[in-house]
Design an enzyme around this catalytic site. Structure first.
Site, PDB file in Angstrom:
ATOM      1  N   SER A   1      -2.211 118.673  27.446  1.00  0.00           N
ATOM      2  CA  SER A   1      -2.348 118.837  26.000  1.00  0.00           C
ATOM      3  C   SER A   1      -3.303 117.807  25.418  1.00  0.00           C
ATOM      4  CB  SER A   1      -0.966 118.694  25.351  1.00  0.00           C
ATOM      5  OG  SER A   1      -1.008 119.004  23.987  1.00  0.00           O
ATOM      6  N   PRO A   2      -4.032 118.159  24.359  1.00  0.00           N
ATOM      7  CA  PRO A   2      -4.892 117.159  23.708  1.00  0.00           C
ATOM      8  C   PRO A   2      -4.066 116.026  23.118  1.00  0.00           C
ATOM      9  CG  PRO A   2      -4.761 119.181  22.398  1.00  0.00           C
ATOM     10  CD  PRO A   2      -4.109 119.472  23.702  1.00  0.00           C
TER      11      PRO A   2
ATOM     12  N   GLN B   1     -11.909 119.950  22.502  1.00  0.00           N
ATOM     13  CA  GLN B   1     -11.322 120.313  21.215  1.00  0.00           C
ATOM     14  C   GLN B   1     -12.147 119.672  20.105  1.00  0.00           C
ATOM     15  OE1 GLN B   1      -7.738 118.506  19.219  1.00  0.00           O
ATOM     16  NE2 GLN B   1      -6.751 120.391  19.931  1.00  0.00           N
TER      17      GLN B   1
ATOM     18  N   TYR C   1      -5.283 118.704   9.310  1.00  0.00           N
ATOM     19  CA  TYR C   1      -6.669 118.260   9.261  1.00  0.00           C
ATOM     20  C   TYR C   1      -7.486 119.254   8.437  1.00  0.00           C
ATOM     21  CZ  TYR C   1      -5.007 115.019  12.795  1.00  0.00           C
ATOM     22  OH  TYR C   1      -4.302 114.044  13.445  1.00  0.00           O
TER      23      TYR C   1
ATOM     24  N   ARG D   1      -6.365 126.061  17.789  1.00  0.00           N
ATOM     25  CA  ARG D   1      -5.045 125.448  17.648  1.00  0.00           C
ATOM     26  C   ARG D   1      -4.584 125.608  16.210  1.00  0.00           C
ATOM     27  NH1 ARG D   1      -2.466 119.530  19.475  1.00  0.00           N
ATOM     28  NH2 ARG D   1      -0.988 120.547  20.860  1.00  0.00           N
TER      29      ARG D   1
ATOM     30  N   ARG E   1       3.283 114.298  26.618  1.00  0.00           N
ATOM     31  CA  ARG E   1       3.907 113.047  27.059  1.00  0.00           C
ATOM     32  C   ARG E   1       4.276 113.042  28.536  1.00  0.00           C
ATOM     33  NH1 ARG E   1       7.474 111.804  21.535  1.00  0.00           N
ATOM     34  NH2 ARG E   1       5.661 111.846  20.155  1.00  0.00           N
TER      35      ARG E   1
END
Length: 816
Positions: A453-454, A531, A612, A660, A754
């Protein structure tokens, strides 16, 4: 102790007999509004684990209950002309009437006073009733069901939370004896626009329960809203005639339900379970949807724990304060603490199961093999490896079927690919676990379904990735994941979240990224995705470890967003973007896209999530515009779609793109679920090959509900309603979870963040744990592979191995 139990269902009766069995000196009265032989409903279901709890609490009652059980191991799923069977589930059924009769006899034999046809309309009624307790009760137990009068009377103290669901169900019976727990699905019968299902199981030697359920739209389309009980029974007999084999459906509803027999399930929770000598138990305290069969189980296990804690209180009272009223508050608090946690756990599983059945329309287009697997794993209590332990042959068939579909165009409900696809290719006898099957996006074939994952590292210098990023991303590529996604890489200096964010806007950035991409391609089978994003109103903040979302104390820059709405107090209020600003930002995204192609990235992802810049246009929480870019969803999507379309036109045709999104804001007034589906479909229509489904981080006041795989339901909904391939993300931590998500069609890929921070080789370790020796390892690490496989082979119980020879084969393969 003097105890008044309001409600003579399983919870109240079982508590009464357990307390009386523990101490014959207790004076206990049960008040039930119905007659002893009245019972509405048909059978109840218990798992083998629950029976063990009953045996420990009262062996005599457990033996008698067991003598009346109908037992089965299999689950049969009938869908679209196929019957799919899975075994090893270990359930038992008993007639509700029989269960109550057993509990009544046992309670009476122990000296419990049973008052039937005694309706309690409020706690004040207890003072007007001769309970046979020799005084007012020390404890009142509200076991009066989901519509509890006591809970309503003391609502200010219990703080109930009632969620009335929209799906409709009717609880019937039949003389047809089912050999397995059976699910029947009827799709659009006779041209009716609806999907209907029956949950059926035998509970004695003469009867089976037969619960018919459907969503509200199907219920209305079939005209069930206009039928009384007799009309409903007749209509359901016609609907399920192919399975009933001439047997009738039977009704056993209370008189007040005959005119309108269809019900809506109510999920019950309470902030507090006891107050001033009154305690809630069973459905009065909590409810669990019937599709996981845990309502009666929860109620009777409540009784076990409450009886135990009250027994401790009585013993302490006898030893220390004879003659005074016992202090029950500590015992009631201990009961609530223990049972509330278990109830919440089961309610979460029941919620997942309930929502699956509420949305069967979403899944009915899946192939029968995947539909049945999705049903079996719907609650998240039954996982991929759990199914293997229950029925190795069944799961082997699922894995072979899934492997036969791998690398083909995703078969999504309602799509042309699903309609046109032929039979699957014949897979090899030893099919890989689902997570180790390939997946194709345009001209890119991923080696497996695992995605890194980013994750923002906040370690760049003037936007340039450095040795840290090479080691960080390179290590995860060596670790076996099929796809690596970079952190959000910003398209301009003022588009950064912090000074440490990576960028793609300067010539040096292309060369630095090229170095990383070349390493990934040369040293691993992983694909790498860039990304791209713009921070919008969440920019100009400190590094994460210096203060998340805290403005820079100096050296900051002005920020802009869809509307002048600060993400949280203390942050900058962004200026509202003009059309000229939009044009400039769009050009920055296109420039970064060309640079990404030059750097050799395999895939590109547009970040439209987490509040964002582009996410701020989509969510109504941050977009307050009054022009053509605000208001309705189509307007809010307008600029993000413009950016995506321009990027897609600049990006090589053979290389895939993803987007995303935040599928929910976790806040009142946020993005509705149907708008999340519509937004995903719009991006897919514009050329997005896959949607990366995240949630939240759009409002500081959001209240997300965390848990394992907590965001996967949004991926599931978007994939199966919009017909769009998805990446699931959010607290996915175990190989078993990845296999379950992918095999059930809840997502096509799974992104882990994580877990990859703590173990760069998470995928390699997962392959060894699952006995998948065919997973490639870096040549330099093969001795570590050999040792890990031998260690796991020695430590794993035989029942957990993929097959009897897996461990030995893995060791021999490594030796060769």
């Amino acid at each position: 102790m003097k105890v008044a139990v309001i409600g003579g269902g399983p919870a109240g009766l079982y508590l009464a007999l357990l307390m009386k069995k523990a101490d014959a000196a207790h004076r206990i009265a049960v008040l039930e509004r119905n007659r002893p032989d009245d019972t509405f409903g048909w059978g109840v279901v218990f798992s083998d684990q629950t029976l063990g709890n009953f045996a420990a609490a009262d062996p005599e009652t457990c033996r008698e209950i067991g003598d009346h059980f109908a037992r089965w191991d299999d689950i049969d799923v009938h869908v679209r002309g196929q019957v799919i069977t899975s075994g090893g589930h270990g359930f038992s059924g008993i007639a509700r009437r029989t269960l109550l009769s057993i509990l009544q006899r046992r309670a009476a034999a122990l000296g419990v006073v049973l008052h039937h046809r005694c309706e309690v309309r409020g706690l004040e009624d207890l003072s007007d009733t001769d309970l046979g307790l020799g005084g007012r009760p020390d404890l009142v137990v509200a076991a009066d069901g989901a519509n509890s009068v006591v809970r309503r009377q003391l609502a200010a103290h219990f703080e109930p939370d009632l969620d009335v669901r929209t799906a409709k169900y009717v609880w019937l019976g039949t003389t047809l004896l089912f050999d397995a727990f059976t699910f029947l699905f009827v799709d659009r019968p006779g041209g009716v626009d609806g999907v209907f299902q029956a949950h059926a199981y035998r509970f004695d030697e003469r009867h089976s329960a037969f619960i018919v359920e459907c969503d509200r739209a199907s219920w209305l389309a079939a005209g069930f809203d206009r039928l009384d009980l007799d009309g409903t029974v007749a209509a359901c007999e016609r609907l399920f005639a192919p399975w009933l084999d001439g047997h009738a459906l039977l009704a056993n509803a209370p008189p007040h339900q005959r005119a309108a027999p269809w019900q809506s399930f109510t999920r019950v929770r309470n902030a507090c379970w006891h107050h001033d000598g009154v305690v809630l138990i069973g459905d009065a305290a909590h409810t669990a949807h019937f599709s996981i069969g845990s309502g009666t189980k929860l109620a009777m296990e409540d009784a076990i724990v409450l009886a135990r804690e009250l027994g401790k209180a009585a013993a302490d009272h006898a030893a220390n304060a004879a003659g005074a009223r016992p202090c029950l508050a500590p015992a009631l608090a201990a009961y609530e603490a223990e049972r509330k946690l278990e109830a919440l756990r089961l309610q979460n599983a029941a919620r997942n199961s309930m929502e699956w059945f509420e949305n069967v329309r979403r899944y009915i287009g899946l192939e029968p093999e995947q539909f049945a697997y999705s049903l079996l794993t719907r609650s998240q209590r039954v996982s991929h490896e759990n199914l293997r332990r229950r029925d190795r042959a069944y799961l082997g068939g699922v894995e072979r079927w899934f492997a036969g579909r791998a690398a083909a165009a995703p078969r999504l409900p309602g799509t042309a690919a699903a309609a046109a696809a032929g039979p699957p290719a014949a897979p090899a006898p030893g099919a890989p676990p689902p997570m180790f099957t390939p997946f194709r996006l345009r001209g890119l074939t991923l080696a497996n379904r695992v995605v890194v994952s980013p994750m923002d590292m906040y370690s760049a210098e003037d936007g340039t990735p450095n040795d840290f990023h090479l080691v960080h991303l390179g290590a995860r590529a060596l670790g076996g994941a099929g796809l690596i996604i970079t952190e959000m890489t910003c398209v301009s200096p003022e588009g950064r979240i912090s000074p440490g964010c990576t960028g793609m806007y300067a010539e040096a950035h292309t060369a630095a990224w090229r170095r990383i991409v070349d390493f990934v391609h040369a040293r691993s089978r992983a694909a790498i995705c860039l990304q791209l994003g713009h921070s919008g109103g969440k920019g100009s903040t400190r590094l994460m470890w210096e203060g998340m979302d805290e403005p820079l104390p100096s050296g900051g820059w002005a920020v802009m967003a869809a509307s002048p709405v600060a993400y949280r107090p203390g942050m900058q209020v962004p200026r509202e973007m003009t059309r000229a600003d939009m044009d400039a930002v769009l050009a920055q995204f296109v420039r970064a896209t060309h640079m990404a192609a030059a750097a050799g990235f395999d895939m590109l992802e547009l970040h439209c999530a987490h509040g964002y810049l582009l996410s701020g246009f989509i969510t109504p929480l941050l977009n307050r515009r009054g022009d053509g870019y605000g208001g309705a969803l189509a307007n809010r999507l307008r600029f993000p779609l413009e950016v995506f379309a321009a990027m897609r036109a600049a990006w090589p045709e053979a290389r895939p793109m993803s987007v995303r999104v935040s599928a929910t804001d976790w806040a009142e007034g946020g993005l509705p679920g149907e708008e999340a589906v519509a937004a995903a479909a719009a991006f897919h229509q514009a050329g997005a090959d896959i949607l990366h489904v995240s949630t939240g981080q759009t409002a500081a006041a959001a209240q997300p509900v965390y848990g394992r795989m907590f965001q996967t339901p949004w991926s599931d909904r978007i994939r199966n309603e919009a017909g769009v391939p998805t990446i699931a993300v959010g607290n996915i931590t175990e190989p078993d979870q990845v296999n379950s998500i992918v095999a059930a069609g809840r997502a096509d890929l799974c992104a882990l963040a994580r877990p990859h921070l703590t173990d760069p080789h998470w995928t390699l370790r997962a392959a060894a744990q699952l006995g998948f020796a065919e997973q490639p390892w870096p040549m330099q690490y093969l001795t570590g592979k050999n040792q890990l496989e031998r260690t796991l082979a020695r430590s794993a119980p035989q029942s957990d191995l993929r097959d009897a020879g897996t461990a030995l084969e893995a060791v021999e393969h490594a030796a060769r």
